[in-house]
Design a protein around this motif. Structure first.
Motif, PDB file in Angstrom:
ATOM      1  N   ASP A 141      43.795  28.556  42.595  1.00  0.00           N
ATOM      2  CA  ASP A 141      44.988  28.255  43.394  1.00  0.00           C
ATOM      3  C   ASP A 141      45.274  29.291  44.478  1.00  0.00           C
ATOM      4  O   ASP A 141      46.258  29.175  45.198  1.00  0.00           O
ATOM      5  CB  ASP A 141      46.212  28.112  42.489  1.00  0.00           C
ATOM      6  N   TRP A 184      44.901  31.340  48.027  1.00  0.00           N
ATOM      7  CA  TRP A 184      44.561  31.013  49.422  1.00  0.00           C
ATOM      8  C   TRP A 184      43.722  32.135  50.011  1.00  0.00           C
ATOM      9  O   TRP A 184      44.098  33.306  49.918  1.00  0.00           O
ATOM     10  CB  TRP A 184      45.816  30.838  50.269  1.00  0.00           C
ATOM     11  N   LYS A 230      41.589  28.002  47.796  1.00  0.00           N
ATOM     12  CA  LYS A 230      41.828  27.130  48.944  1.00  0.00           C
ATOM     13  C   LYS A 230      41.485  27.951  50.182  1.00  0.00           C
ATOM     14  O   LYS A 230      41.935  29.090  50.307  1.00  0.00           O
ATOM     15  CB  LYS A 230      43.280  26.691  48.974  1.00  0.00           C
TER      16      LYS A 230
END
Length: 184
Positions: free
Chosen positions: A51, A53, A78
């Motif tokens: 999860d 970034w 991500k």
């Protein structure tokens, strides 16, 4: 877009069979491009959670779209890709799995403004005056050009893989803050 990255990197050049010629510093941790690719994937996944970034300031991977998509599928997190000169268009890069693909990204953390591009020569003086930090890649182990306006240069932080203390992995926010210019 209201995304604040947790991790930072640029210029992974996954699948680029000539990068070891252009950046021989990589030979300190790999012997060939296949080993380089596997090491980057392993080190990335050891640090980045699903999860998280990752802000990637361009030049993600070389090869056909299927190859680029294959590397993307193997990496945790991500990815917010600021496309580089060796990447395909933002639309194509989004199509191969990047969560976000843009030419420029801006965000604020604790009152400090950050602007990310691939090439530091693309920053304008106006951006430098508006931002506290200009994040980029493109340079690899090379110094920033003295032809770039000093107002831009003084705010630049290079995220090229060769410059990061966690090479060949993305750096965390804490590691990045140690590389940043001091807040005024």
């Amino acid at each position: 877009m209201e995304t604040t990255p947790n991790w930072f990197i640029s210029d992974t050049h996954l699948g680029h069979d000539r990068i070891l010629f252009y950046e021989p510093i990589r030979k300190a941790w790999c012997q060939d491009v296949a080993e380089m690719d596997e090491r980057i994937v392993a080190e990335w996944n050891a640090r980045v959670q699903p999860d998280d970034w990752v802000l990637h300031c361009g030049d993600f991977s070389f090869g056909p779209k299927e190859t680029i998509a294959g590397f993307r599928r193997r990496l945790n997190g991500k990815i917010l890709l600021v496309v580089g000169n060796h990447d395909r268009s933002p639309k194509v890069m989004a199509g191969v799995g990047m969560d976000v693909a843009v030419k420029r990204f801006e965000f604020t953390v604790e009152g400090r403004r950050y602007i990310a591009r691939h090439n530091p020569a693309s920053f304008t003086v106006e951006e430098a005056e508006r931002a506290d930090v200009l994040l980029h890649g493109h340079l690899h182990s090379n110094p920033i050009s003295t032809l770039i306006d000093p107002r831009v240069r003084e705010r630049c932080v290079c995220l090229s893989l060769e410059r990061l203390p966690a090479t060949p992995a993305p750096v965390s926010w804490g590691e990045l803050t140690r590389l940043l210019p001091k807040a005024e």
